[in-house]
Write an enzyme that holds these catalytic residues in place. Structure first.
Site, PDB file in Angstrom:
ATOM      1  N   SER A 276     -34.587  41.472 -72.692  1.00  0.00           N
ATOM      2  CA  SER A 276     -35.146  39.862 -73.319  1.00  0.00           C
ATOM      3  C   SER A 276     -34.658  38.833 -72.331  1.00  0.00           C
ATOM      4  O   SER A 276     -33.470  38.938 -71.732  1.00  0.00           O
ATOM      5  CB  SER A 276     -34.601  39.585 -74.671  1.00  0.00           C
ATOM      6  OG  SER A 276     -34.777  38.309 -75.124  1.00  0.00           O
ATOM      7  N   ARG A 316     -84.807  46.147 -64.911  1.00  0.00           N
ATOM      8  CA  ARG A 316     -83.552  45.778 -64.286  1.00  0.00           C
ATOM      9  C   ARG A 316     -83.320  44.528 -65.202  1.00  0.00           C
ATOM     10  O   ARG A 316     -83.767  43.690 -65.126  1.00  0.00           O
ATOM     11  CB  ARG A 316     -83.223  45.636 -62.962  1.00  0.00           C
ATOM     12  CG  ARG A 316     -81.907  45.568 -62.603  1.00  0.00           C
ATOM     13  CD  ARG A 316     -81.536  45.737 -60.881  1.00  0.00           C
ATOM     14  NE  ARG A 316     -82.256  46.866 -60.535  1.00  0.00           N
ATOM     15  CZ  ARG A 316     -83.153  47.027 -59.907  1.00  0.00           C
ATOM     16  NH1 ARG A 316     -83.983  45.833 -59.365  1.00  0.00           N
ATOM     17  NH2 ARG A 316     -83.818  48.234 -59.429  1.00  0.00           N
TER      18      ARG A 316
END
Length: 405
Positions: A276, A316
């Site tokens: 930490s 497409r």
């Protein structure tokens, strides 16, 4: 690759990087050109294209891709400039940008599938050993965050193993098909070439043969053009999510059981691991945390691919095809990362059997057993572990069959 905001990104190595995808696109162009030559549709000797493009071209193609919406247009122009004048004009004939991009993504994805398969096989072995060695280790089973009934740690691990086996099956069932269809998915230019240059009696059959040959050269499955049928990508996405689901479930259990007030499991220790920035006494279950991160992030990525498939309009689509590329890459790399982290987590997992026994003895978890005894008018059995051995054996049997495969 590295990513400050996705710690561990380097675990995915070079899979799906720009350079790998560029090499895959060139391989697709080479395989197709070679297939045209084999079919007699190219009037000059075909040469490999791989030497024409290098790592230095990635940035240029990435920047110029915005002009046409994809990097293939610039790549084709580059290849034609650098190839001999006799062969250059034949590059990409019969293909369209989608063929090259889709097939390159599948080609790169195949490498990811192989790597994930190896990760899963190692995890299956690790979990099998863990389930067997702890089949009789008693612990508290918890439901809805509360103490529920006795179980064994081996039974819990067998449940983890089942999830990993399910993910393995989903991944192994994937098909990796090449995508060759031409401008609108009809092999139109290839058929035209076959008609005009070879005078072939069945130009459509020759076009199919070219597509099959190119797929075989790349080591991919053959499939008829799937321009707007996006099942190969959504199936891959679902298989990747099955992996992150199984690993995140394991990580969630470990993170819970590693809480100091529970203390039954702990992650492998490492220099600086779990530290930490402000509380030096802490050792956070960072591997579990990062695996759970992937479990949370993966489903929305797969959902994006499903949405793209659902909106694949025309021959497409405008936008839904384009969103697939980086989404699939991100999902694939993050899955590899999580798999690597889960393998490390499981191989170094620390099991505190004494703490498990203490927590079990301190809890009243026999309410269901007493209710059954009262109902049947019989004495409670000495243990209340149900069929854990049978269930563990079933998971182990399935694991052996998968590994033997």
């Amino acid at each position: 690759m590295t990513n400050l905001l996705w710690p561990g990104d380097e675990r995915a190595g070079e899979h799906m990087t720009d350079q790998v995808l560029l090499q895959a696109m060139v391989a697709v162009e080479s395989a197709w050109l070679d297939a045209l030559g084999t079919a007699g549709l190219v009037p000059v000797e075909v040469a490999d294209l791989g030497h024409l493009v290098g790592e230095q071209d990635c940035e240029h193609l990435a920047v110029t891709a915005e002009d046409g919406g994809n990097p293939v247009i610039g790549l084709v122009a580059l290849l034609r400039r650098r190839m001999t004048p006799a062969l250059g004009p034949w590059i990409h004939r019969g293909l369209t940008s989608q063929d090259v991009l889709d097939t390159a993504l599948v080609l790169a994805l195949r490498g990811v599938i192989v790597a994930l398969g190896a990760q899963l096989a190692t995890q299956i072995d690790t979990l099998s050993t863990l389930a067997e060695s702890h089949r009789g280790t008693p612990m508290v089973a918890r439901t809805l965050t509360q103490h529920a009934a006795p179980t064994t740690f081996g039974a819990k691990v067998a449940g983890w193993l089942t999830g990993v086996l399910d993910a393995h099956d989903r991944l192994a069932a994937l098909s990796t098909p090449a995508q060759f269809g031409g401008a609108v998915g009809t092999w139109s230019a290839t058929v035209e070439l076959a008609t005009s240059r070879a005078g072939h009696t069945d130009p459509a059959a020759l076009a199919e043969r070219v597509a099959r040959t190119a797929a075989t050269t790349l080591g991919l499955d053959y499939r008829a053009p799937w321009h707007t049928a996006r099942g190969p990508f959504t199936a891959a996405a679902d298989a990747l999510v099955a992996c992150t689901d199984s690993w995140s479930r394991i990580a969630s259990d470990i993170a819970t059981l590693a809480r100091p007030e529970v203390g039954e499991l702990s992650e492998p220790a490492g220099a600086g691991r779990g530290g930490s920035s402000s509380m030096p006494h802490k050792r956070n279950p960072v591997l579990s945390i990062l695996i759970r991160r992937a479990g949370l992030a993966a489903p929305p990525l797969a959902a994006t691919l499903h949405q793209a498939g659902a909106l694949a309009n025309d021959e497409r689509p405008d936008g839904s095809w384009h969103v697939e590329w980086d989404t699939l890459r991100t999902l694939a790399r993050r899955t590899l990362i999580a798999g690597s982290q889960c393998g490390e987590l499981l191989s170094g997992l620390r099991v505190d059997v004494n703490r498990m026994a203490e927590n079990l003895s301190a809890a009243d978890v026999l309410g269901e057993q007493r209710a059954i005894a009262e109902l049947t008018g019989t004495e409670p059995s000495p243990t209340y572990f149900g069929a854990v051995d049978r269930l563990i054996d079933e998971s182990l049997r399935r694991a052996r069959e998968t590994v033997a495969g």
